[in-house]
Structures are given as C-alpha cells and as structure tokens.
Design an enzyme around this catalytic site. Structure first.
Site, mmCIF file in Angstrom:
data_model
loop_
_atom_site.group_PDB
_atom_site.id
_atom_site.type_symbol
_atom_site.label_atom_id
_atom_site.label_comp_id
_atom_site.label_asym_id
_atom_site.label_seq_id
_atom_site.Cartn_x
_atom_site.Cartn_y
_atom_site.Cartn_z
ATOM 1 N N LYS A 148 119.967 60.616 80.428
ATOM 2 C CA LYS A 148 121.127 60.870 79.547
ATOM 3 C C LYS A 148 120.856 60.308 78.164
ATOM 4 O O LYS A 148 120.005 59.423 77.992
ATOM 5 C CB LYS A 148 122.407 60.246 80.104
ATOM 6 C CG LYS A 148 122.392 58.716 80.342
ATOM 7 C CD LYS A 148 122.692 57.846 79.151
ATOM 8 C CE LYS A 148 122.759 56.355 79.495
ATOM 9 N NZ LYS A 148 122.664 55.462 78.330
ATOM 10 N N ALA B 153 114.937 51.958 78.122
ATOM 11 C CA ALA B 153 115.029 52.810 76.942
ATOM 12 C C ALA B 153 116.450 53.289 76.655
ATOM 13 O O ALA B 153 116.683 53.991 75.681
ATOM 14 C CB ALA B 153 114.101 54.012 77.094
ATOM 15 N N GLY B 154 117.414 52.939 77.535
ATOM 16 C CA GLY B 154 118.787 53.401 77.302
ATOM 17 C C GLY B 154 118.985 54.848 77.724
ATOM 18 O O GLY B 154 119.965 55.495 77.343
ATOM 19 N N ASP C 225 126.716 52.785 84.439
ATOM 20 C CA ASP C 225 126.360 54.176 84.107
ATOM 21 C C ASP C 225 126.213 55.074 85.328
ATOM 22 O O ASP C 225 126.050 56.282 85.189
ATOM 23 C CB ASP C 225 125.003 54.217 83.378
ATOM 24 C CG ASP C 225 125.083 53.721 81.954
ATOM 25 O OD1 ASP C 225 126.199 53.469 81.476
ATOM 26 O OD2 ASP C 225 124.017 53.603 81.324
ATOM 27 N N GLY D 267 117.625 55.955 83.335
ATOM 28 C CA GLY D 267 116.736 56.355 84.429
ATOM 29 C C GLY D 267 117.080 55.697 85.759
ATOM 30 O O GLY D 267 117.210 56.381 86.778
ATOM 31 N N GLY D 268 117.225 54.383 85.770
ATOM 32 C CA GLY D 268 117.525 53.666 87.014
ATOM 33 C C GLY D 268 118.867 54.088 87.586
ATOM 34 O O GLY D 268 119.032 54.259 88.805
ATOM 35 N N PRO E 199 111.308 57.039 80.905
ATOM 36 C CA PRO E 199 110.904 55.681 80.537
ATOM 37 C C PRO E 199 112.028 54.694 80.859
ATOM 38 O O PRO E 199 113.206 55.052 80.767
ATOM 39 C CB PRO E 199 110.720 55.763 79.016
ATOM 40 C CG PRO E 199 110.689 57.212 78.675
ATOM 41 C CD PRO E 199 111.404 57.947 79.750
HETATM 42 O O1 C5P Z 1 126.679 47.655 84.591
HETATM 43 P P1 C5P Z 1 125.257 47.314 84.301
HETATM 44 O O2 C5P Z 1 124.613 46.570 85.444
HETATM 45 O O3 C5P Z 1 124.445 48.445 83.823
HETATM 46 O O4 C5P Z 1 125.296 46.284 83.095
HETATM 47 C C1 C5P Z 1 124.194 45.509 82.718
HETATM 48 C C2 C5P Z 1 124.630 44.467 81.701
HETATM 49 O O5 C5P Z 1 125.000 45.100 80.485
HETATM 50 C C3 C5P Z 1 125.868 43.685 82.103
HETATM 51 O O6 C5P Z 1 125.517 42.567 82.884
HETATM 52 C C4 C5P Z 1 126.442 43.298 80.777
HETATM 53 O O7 C5P Z 1 125.728 42.206 80.237
HETATM 54 C C5 C5P Z 1 126.130 44.482 79.903
HETATM 55 N N1 C5P Z 1 127.235 45.463 79.837
HETATM 56 C C6 C5P Z 1 128.387 45.141 79.147
HETATM 57 N N2 C5P Z 1 129.405 46.049 79.058
HETATM 58 C C7 C5P Z 1 129.291 47.265 79.616
HETATM 59 C C8 C5P Z 1 128.127 47.624 80.318
HETATM 60 C C9 C5P Z 1 127.108 46.696 80.395
HETATM 61 O O8 C5P Z 1 128.515 44.032 78.604
HETATM 62 N N3 C5P Z 1 130.297 48.142 79.503
#
Ligand code: C5P
Length: 304
Positions: free
Chosen positions: A11, A95-96, A134, A99-100, A92
C-alpha cells in the site's frame, strides 16, 4: 483441503493526517490507503504443523506476523494450527509499504479458506487490528480511509487511473522511531476524525504529517521527495512512516519518462513504476474464492 495461493499487495498512504497522541501511546490518524501492484506471494498447504519458509532473510517464528496471524486465527477457531506456508517476498520492508501487514492479512484470508473455518467478519477484523494498525486495511484492499490507529476502515471508491513511481531508499525506517520523533501533542478530549475527506469521494488532502519526523531521522528522504516533484509528480509523499516515497503521475508514460529525470537520489535507491490495485482486482487476486462473499460484504462493517 486444497492449497491456496494469494498475492499480498503493498500500500501507499495517499494522505496521512495525525490528530494527536493518545493515552495508549498510539496516534489518532485520518489516512487514505491505496493498494498498489507490488506484491508478496503466499501459498498455504495442508500440513500437520505450522511451518513458514521465506525466500528472504526474515524471521520464520513468532517474530513474523504471518505466524502470529496463523496462531491467532487457530485460537479463534478452536483448532490446532497446521499449514505449510511459503512466502515469496517482493515488498521491501521498513519502507512504509505495509508488507508485513499485508502478509498477516493474507494469512488470515488464506488460512480461513484452507482450514474451512467460519469466523465472523468482525472477529477477523479485530484479530487483524490486534496484529497491527495497518492489518485490517489489507482485509479490504483498494482505496479506503483509516481512522483510529488506522484500523477502522471505510472503503472508498477507486480513484481515477494514475501511475505511481515508488522510490525505495537503501535504508528502512522503524515506525516507532518516527512517531517518537514527531512529538505530537496529546489528543484533546472529544477530538474525533477530521472531516478533511468530507463524506464523498473527494480528493484526499496532499499531506503526510509524518514527513518532518521521518526527514529529521533521514534527511535524504526529503531530497528524494524533492527530486520526484522536480521530475513532474503531481503529488510526492512519504508512504506511512517511510522510508519509501511515492510520486503520482497522470499515466505510465509520464511516470517512465520521470524516471530518467530523477537526480540526487542516495546510492542504492530503487525506483519502480506501479499502478493502483482497485477493489475488483484485489478481490480476484488477494481473496480466496471460498470467502469472497464475506469480503464483498465488507465483512459486515463498512462504516464506523
Ligand atoms: O500498530 P503497529 O504495531 O503497526 O504500530 C507500531 C508502532 O507504531 C506502535 O508501537 C507505535 O509506536 C506507532 N504507531 C502509533 N500510532 C499509530 C500506529 C502506530 O504511534 N496509529
């Protein structure tokens, strides 16, 4: 039980607005996700135990969201998890590009079909949300708005056809580092999602509030974005928390031409032209036929 093979599309965030830091440490978002045709492939085959193989140097144990997704689904269905899962990695990481998260969602979809279990859509979404902010988006695909942590999904109409140039620097960014660097103000009580997107399919605001934070960790990201703009992108933004940057062009021809005009990129930056994957194509390629009806009905949840 017959084998299932699925694509897990990457995405980009066409837009990402941070509303503030929540008391649980997450950030309240209003974002627009779009799947693009860069994909990992996952295959699922019956097996007595759970085993993951990957054609890349990534964890194959509980450190991988694929395994966590499989265990969470089995626990929900009350069965012992057994499957041989093969992951061909093309997206990749760091990379934002999600993927995971895409792999985790594909695992929920693939194993629901392989195991023939019946899990209510709302449960599937909440398992997905527990795996990562995500992940629920990848149970919908196409274009969708994400609010809350990004996990509350409202499908949006496919945007008009465009071509997207993806630039992936030779370094990744860790999402928690970027959010920490943001130093976002605390969310004020009662603040909900913005109305930036309105109620209709209007254009997502040209904005990613994580850019200053990501660019303070890696200033090269700003140079990449500026290079895309100079090459004629109508929009050039960081995807999610980076490190990938994407540029939007009217068509594949102008996207290809822009590639030759890009300058000042860090050594080792990869460039590729991709197109958006709309709802229909996502359903056909990323959702097993056996559970496509649930997907078509948005898992019973299409408004929050
Ligand atoms: O939800 P996910 O495990 O992808 O989030 C990883 C890290 O990204 C969280 O531990 C947090 O530090 C940050 N995050 C956040 N606010 C979000 C999504 C992610 O602060 N809405």
């Amino acid at each position: 039980m017959t084998a299932v093979r699925l694509e897990a599309f990457a995405k980009v965030n066409l837009s990402l607005v941070v509303l503030g830091r929540r008391t649980d440490g997450f950030h309240e978002l209003d974002t627009v996700f779009q799947t693009v045709d860069l994909a990992d492939t996952l295959s699922f085959e019956p097996a007595p135990e759970l085993a993951l193989t990957i054609d890349a140097d990534l964890p194959v144990d509980d450190g991988n969201l694929v395994i966590r997704a499989a265990r969470a689904l089995a626990a929900e269905a009350g069965i012992v998890p057994g499957a041989a899962i093969r992951l061909e990695k093309r997206i990749p990481w760091g990379a934002g590009l999600g993927g995971g998260s895409a792999d985790a969602a594909a695992t929920l979809l693939g194993l629901t079909a392989l195991w023939g279990v019946s899990v209510p859509g709302r449960r599937l979404l909440s398992i997905a949300a527990a795996l990562g902010s995500d992940v629920p988006f990848f149970l919908y695909g196409g274009c969708a708005r994400g609010t809350g942590r990004g996990e509350r999904i409202e499908p949006m109409p496919d945007p008009p056809g465009v071509a997207i140039v993806l630039l992936v620097p030779p370094f990744g960014l860790a999402t928690p580092d970027v959010y920490r660097r943001l130093r976002a103000p605390a969310l004020t009580a009662g603040e909900g999602p913005t109305n930036l997107l309105g109620s209709g399919p209007g254009p997502a605001p040209d904005r990613n509030d994580l850019e200053p934070a990501a660019e303070s960790v890696r200033p090269e990201v700003r140079a990449i974005r500026e290079s895309l703009r100079s090459a004629g992108a109508v929009r050039a933004r960081l995807s999610g928390s980076g490190s990938a940057v994407f540029g939007i062009f009217d068509d594949a021809g102008s996207a290809q031409e822009a590639l030759s005009r890009l300058g000042g990129l860090p050594d080792g930056t990869r460039a590729l032209v991709v197109s958006p994957v709309g709802r229909e194509a996502f359903g056909a390629r990323a959702v097993p036929a056996a559970i496509r009806d649930g997907w078509k009905g948005n898992w019973g949840v299409d408004k929050w």
